[in-house]
Design an enzyme around this catalytic site. Structure first.
Site, short mmCIF file in Angstrom:
data_model
loop_
_atom_site.label_atom_id
_atom_site.label_comp_id
_atom_site.label_asym_id
_atom_site.label_seq_id
_atom_site.Cartn_x
_atom_site.Cartn_y
_atom_site.Cartn_z
N CYS A 1 1.80 18.09 59.45
CA CYS A 1 3.04 18.50 60.09
C CYS A 1 4.01 17.33 60.23
CB CYS A 1 2.75 19.12 61.46
SG CYS A 1 1.91 18.01 62.61
N HIS B 1 1.84 18.06 67.81
CA HIS B 1 2.37 18.79 66.66
C HIS B 1 3.83 18.41 66.45
CE1 HIS B 1 2.99 21.95 63.76
NE2 HIS B 1 3.94 22.51 64.49
#
Length: 519
Positions: free
Chosen positions: A153, A405
């Site tokens: 990510c 994230h």
């Protein structure tokens, strides 16, 4: 007998005679004369004077090859073969040759007395800044999503911000191959292919496999499958793209040339670190190029405040006193860092991670706006405004650098804001973007446009319908801006999230702020 490759001149008051044919057996005199070194000897023969002038053929040390850059192919035999003559009216005239300009040449170049400025080489650019397209040429859809290949990510969010950088994307979509090593690993060509495919694909999310496989080429510290810092990856990727622009150039161009690559023309700027003696007012300036700026946020509640702290002066005194080079004594001085040359794309990293001890994250909200006036932080800036427009925001959700994230928000070619969360792409409002706890901000410089004539404006006003640009396309004073996204319509506050798989069930997670999650 004079040796071959010599000119035989008889000076007896009756003129000169050409050299015998036997003496012209060497290289042509036109080639011999170019940059040759002559040695003149004289001897008396009969009633005349014979001067023997043997020429040594010029030799280039490094002959250019097809693999060299254009600026190297133009190298002259004599590195000091360009003279710059500046006149009193500030007009410049160049003269070929390695000698000082004669009085006759000075009179030819102008009536004013010429000032010899010395030997100079013309400044070359690997990529001309005026060739950058700072705005989207056409309205197109937002780029596709990127598949998470396992803790990638951080890479996906950085790539999305670069994909939606107008000058970089426009150059990649122009059709010209940018890579210089088609047969091997070329980060620039790889990125160009990713940008082209992202805007042209109709198959949904794309897996960025080439970039994932090249993590070790970008930095030896990266490992596929391990969570990495997005800012570190961004810096390493920009460095790799810059080096890719220089691939195949042997010898390596000088620093003033290498700083004109496509990547530096887009993201590159220059800082000035100045130390000023408070006694004699002596100033010492040190310049350093940059591709992004890192701002401390411990004492800042907004990006503007963080920039003020970044450029604030620091007093050097006591044990930290400054030794003035002019007086050779330790004195009180002020040290200040300012922006000497502003970049076309300003990248700001907010220092949210502290690595002392076990390390922790600064999770507070730092305010930022869609417009940023950089003029107060630029050294010797004559203008009161230097406007930048926000086009990408990268966010980290989580409590530490080792977990969490990454995702981002980008403003597409159609002027709409979209959340890019790996393979999920959804349209959001500007209010949602400004409510994020940003980690990296991307601003693009707003260039002034030439105003059309009043007659042309009247014709367009009659032929074209009036379209409201909405609040997003207006500056702080309510006047329409010239940002790269000015020809847009306003976005509603709440928009249904559309993804490659239909309606996203997790729409509320983006609109209200993404919580901590694993990649």
């Amino acid at each position: 007998m004079p040796p071959p490759n010599s000119v035989h001149i008889i000076a007896d008051g009756g003129g000169t005679s050409p050299p015998p044919a036997a003496y012209r057996s060497g290289l042509p005199s036109s080639k011999l004369a170019a940059g040759a070194r002559s040695h003149i000897t004289s001897q008396t023969a009969g009633s005349g004077l014979t001067r023997r002038i043997p020429f040594v053929p010029a030799r280039r040390v490094e002959a250019p090859s097809d693999g060299l850059a254009a600026w190297q192919r133009a190298a002259g035999l004599n590195p000091s073969d360009v003279l710059v003559i500046r006149h009193d009216d500030d007009t410049a005239v160049t003269q070929q040759g390695g000698a000082m300009p004669s009085a006759h040449n000075k009179r030819q170049h102008g009536h004013a007395t010429a000032r010899y400025a010395g030997v100079a080489r013309s400044q070359k650019e690997l990529f001309r800044q005026e060739d950058l397209k700072m705005k989207w040429s056409t309205v197109k859809k937002t780029g596709s999503g990127l598949v998470n290949l396992g803790n990638t990510c951080f890479m996906n969010s950085v790539l999305q911000c670069l994909i939606h950088t107008p000058p970089l994307a426009e150059q990649c979509l122009a059709g010209k191959q940018l890579g210089r090593n088609p047969g091997g690993v070329d980060i620039l060509q790889m990125t160009q292919d990713q940008i082209v495919n992202s805007f042209r694909t109709t198959r949904g999310a794309m897996p960025p496999v080439p970039h994932a496989k090249s993590l070790r080429q970008i930095s030896r510290s990266f490992r596929l499958g391990r969570q990495e810092d997005a800012h570190e990856y961004l810096r390493c990727l920009l460095d790799a793209l810059h080096e890719s622009c220089l691939k195949g150039m042997t010898p390596r161009p000088p620093p003033e040339i290498t700083q004109t690559t496509l990547i530096n023309q887009i993201f590159g700027g220059r800082l000035c670190s100045q130390v000023k003696c408070l006694d004699c007012k002596y100033e010492s300036n040190t310049y350093e190029p940059f591709l992004d700026l890192s701002l401390g946020i411990n004492r800042a509640h907004s990006v503007v405040k963080a920039l003020q702290h970044f450029t604030a002066g620091e007093v050097l005194m006591g044990d930290n006193a400054y030794k003035c080079p002019k007086t050779s004594t330790y004195v009180k001085a002020v040290k200040r860092i300012t922006i000497d040359r502003a970049p076309n794309v300003l990248t700001l990293q907010l220092k949210r991670f502290e690595f002392g001890g076990f390390g922790h994250k600064i999770s507070k909200k730092v305010d930022f706006e869609t417009e940023l006036n950089l003029a107060p932080f630029v050294m010797k800036n004559n203008s009161s405004t230097m406007m930048y427009d926000l086009y990408a925001v990268l966010v980290h959700a989580g409590h530490s650098v080792h977990s969490g994230h990454y995702y981002c928000f980008v403003r597409g070619p159609n002027g709409m804001w979209h959340a890019m969360d790996d393979n999920r792409v959804s349209q959001v409002s500007e209010r949602v973007v400004l409510g994020q706890k940003a980690y990296i901000l991307f601003y693009i410089k707003r260039h002034a446009e030439k105003k059309p004539s009043s007659a042309g404006a009247d014709i367009r006003e009659k032929r074209e319908p009036k379209i409201s640009n909405g609040p997003d396309s207006r500056s702080g004073n309510g006047k329409p801006s010239s940002s790269p996204f000015s020809a847009t319509v306003s976005t509603p506050a709440i928009v249904e999230r559309k993804t490659t798989n239909g309606v996203d069930a997790n729409a509320e997670r983006i609109n209200t702020g993404v919580g901590a999650s694993s990649s």
